[in-house]
Design a protein around this motif. Sequence first.
Motif, short mmCIF file in Angstrom:
data_model
loop_
_atom_site.label_atom_id
_atom_site.label_comp_id
_atom_site.label_asym_id
_atom_site.label_seq_id
_atom_site.Cartn_x
_atom_site.Cartn_y
_atom_site.Cartn_z
N GLY A 140 46.59 48.27 36.79
CA GLY A 140 47.35 49.58 36.80
C GLY A 140 48.06 50.13 37.51
N THR A 141 48.81 50.59 36.84
CA THR A 141 50.11 51.14 37.78
C THR A 141 48.79 51.89 38.81
OG1 THR A 141 51.93 50.91 37.37
CG2 THR A 141 52.79 52.56 38.52
N TYR A 142 48.43 53.38 37.56
CA TYR A 142 47.16 53.92 39.03
C TYR A 142 46.70 54.03 38.36
CZ TYR A 142 48.19 56.98 34.42
OH TYR A 142 47.87 57.48 33.27
N GLY A 143 45.11 54.30 39.44
CA GLY A 143 44.12 54.48 39.03
C GLY A 143 43.21 52.76 39.33
N ALA A 144 43.33 52.03 39.81
CA ALA A 144 43.46 50.66 39.35
C ALA A 144 42.99 50.43 40.97
CB ALA A 144 44.07 50.09 38.64
N LYS A 145 41.46 49.69 41.34
CA LYS A 145 41.58 48.65 42.51
C LYS A 145 43.27 47.47 43.07
CE LYS A 145 36.85 48.96 43.12
NZ LYS A 145 35.68 48.68 43.40
N ASP A 146 43.22 48.44 43.82
CA ASP A 146 44.55 46.88 44.31
C ASP A 146 44.33 46.13 44.56
OD1 ASP A 146 46.56 45.73 45.01
OD2 ASP A 146 48.31 47.45 45.17
N ARG A 147 43.92 44.77 44.56
CA ARG A 147 42.82 43.72 44.50
C ARG A 147 43.52 43.24 46.48
NH1 ARG A 147 42.34 41.09 39.21
NH2 ARG A 147 44.17 41.71 39.13
N ARG A 148 44.83 43.66 45.88
CA ARG A 148 45.60 42.07 47.31
C ARG A 148 46.11 43.20 48.29
NH1 ARG A 148 47.86 37.24 44.12
NH2 ARG A 148 47.40 37.62 42.19
N ASN A 149 45.30 44.71 47.98
CA ASN A 149 46.11 45.68 49.18
C ASN A 149 44.31 46.08 49.94
OD1 ASN A 149 49.18 44.92 49.93
ND2 ASN A 149 49.02 45.02 47.35
N GLY A 150 43.69 45.85 50.06
CA GLY A 150 42.73 46.09 50.40
C GLY A 150 41.49 46.72 49.11
N ASP A 151 41.53 46.77 48.25
CA ASP A 151 41.36 47.50 46.68
C ASP A 151 41.42 48.75 47.04
OD1 ASP A 151 39.93 45.60 46.15
OD2 ASP A 151 37.55 45.65 46.25
N THR A 152 42.28 49.53 47.61
CA THR A 152 43.02 50.75 47.49
C THR A 152 43.24 51.12 45.90
OG1 THR A 152 45.28 49.95 48.11
CG2 THR A 152 43.89 50.97 50.02
#
Length: 384
Positions: A140-152
Amino acid sequence: MTPGRPVPPPLAKPLPDLGTTPVAEGPRLAAAYGATASDSGLVPLTVARREPKADDVEIAIEYCGLCHSDVHATRGEWGNQNYPLVPGHEIVGRVSRVGSAVEDFTPGERVGVGCLVDSCRECDSCLDGLEQYCENGMTGTYGAKDRRNGDTITQGGYATSIVVDRRYVLHVPESLDPAAAAPLLCAGITTYSPLRHFDVEEGDVVGVVGLGGLGHMAVKLAKAMGAEVKVFTTSESKIAAARELGADDVILSSDEAAMDAANRSIDVIIDTVAAPHDLNPYFRTLRVDGALFQLGLPSEDMPPVNPGALIRRRIAYAGSLIGGIAETQEMLDFCAEHGVISDVEVVAADQLNEAYDRMVAGDVKYRFVLDTSTLGTPSERADA
């Protein structure tokens, strides 16, 4: 009318790792508004945006629509959240920088970002252009783990900038008013997708239940597709508003005689109501092979559906979730061709909390949009 949306062209298969070679200037801080706790309200924040990688597009945000789901998320009404949280998934802005491998976007171009910024890119849904149904979970665009960018944790569009992989960025036609186009990235595609799935065309009759942010878009899009549109409402005060939007008929759902008169008159119903309500009276208004698409998501149980109502007319009861990237681009191009935009009220950053309260009270006609030029400047340190 043939049920079954033509599948849009899928995204390309996952590209090989292109590395993280930076473009000039490095990461940036963005001024933003978001929540620091479920009861904090929206407050000024500063968010760190990553340095654009080879496939990234950096966007200077102009406008971001306010969605009712933003209220639920920031107030913790959909479970635990990672705070601080910057909401916003109806983003329109201009490209400010692109990565070294980006060829389909150029600085200065107007673009948009909707409800997702990544998906696995490998499952059947992703390869069919249905990233919203990613079998491994869309990002999701907000509030989600960004798996390709260090789980930020992703931070959304109530901000002055954002960095998104090019595969999830959309071209916004210059002919569309940017503020009024922002809600198309959520409300627009959410209603467009089921209409396209049912292949609505001239001569069809579309019913719309509810006349809020989703409902008013459903009316406009169905009319642009050539359909006759009937709006169902519980409020006499919305009759004139529905007709102003282009509805051919308005039916008071509390009027039994009016509902009886609508029997077997509709091909597809778009139900946008997010409160529990009885669907069985609406099923009776559908013709053989009709369908009711549920878009509103009530927080409590709905009254039971009578299977007999479905069986006797081969009626389909379905749900639908936003749209894939290709279909969202198709929707934007369709809206530009037919002059379809959302009816909006533009607000400044210091009006966001009031706008949230007004959304909850139903006091908006029909979508709020944040002017990000009112966010101010970022502080020297990021909050998120």
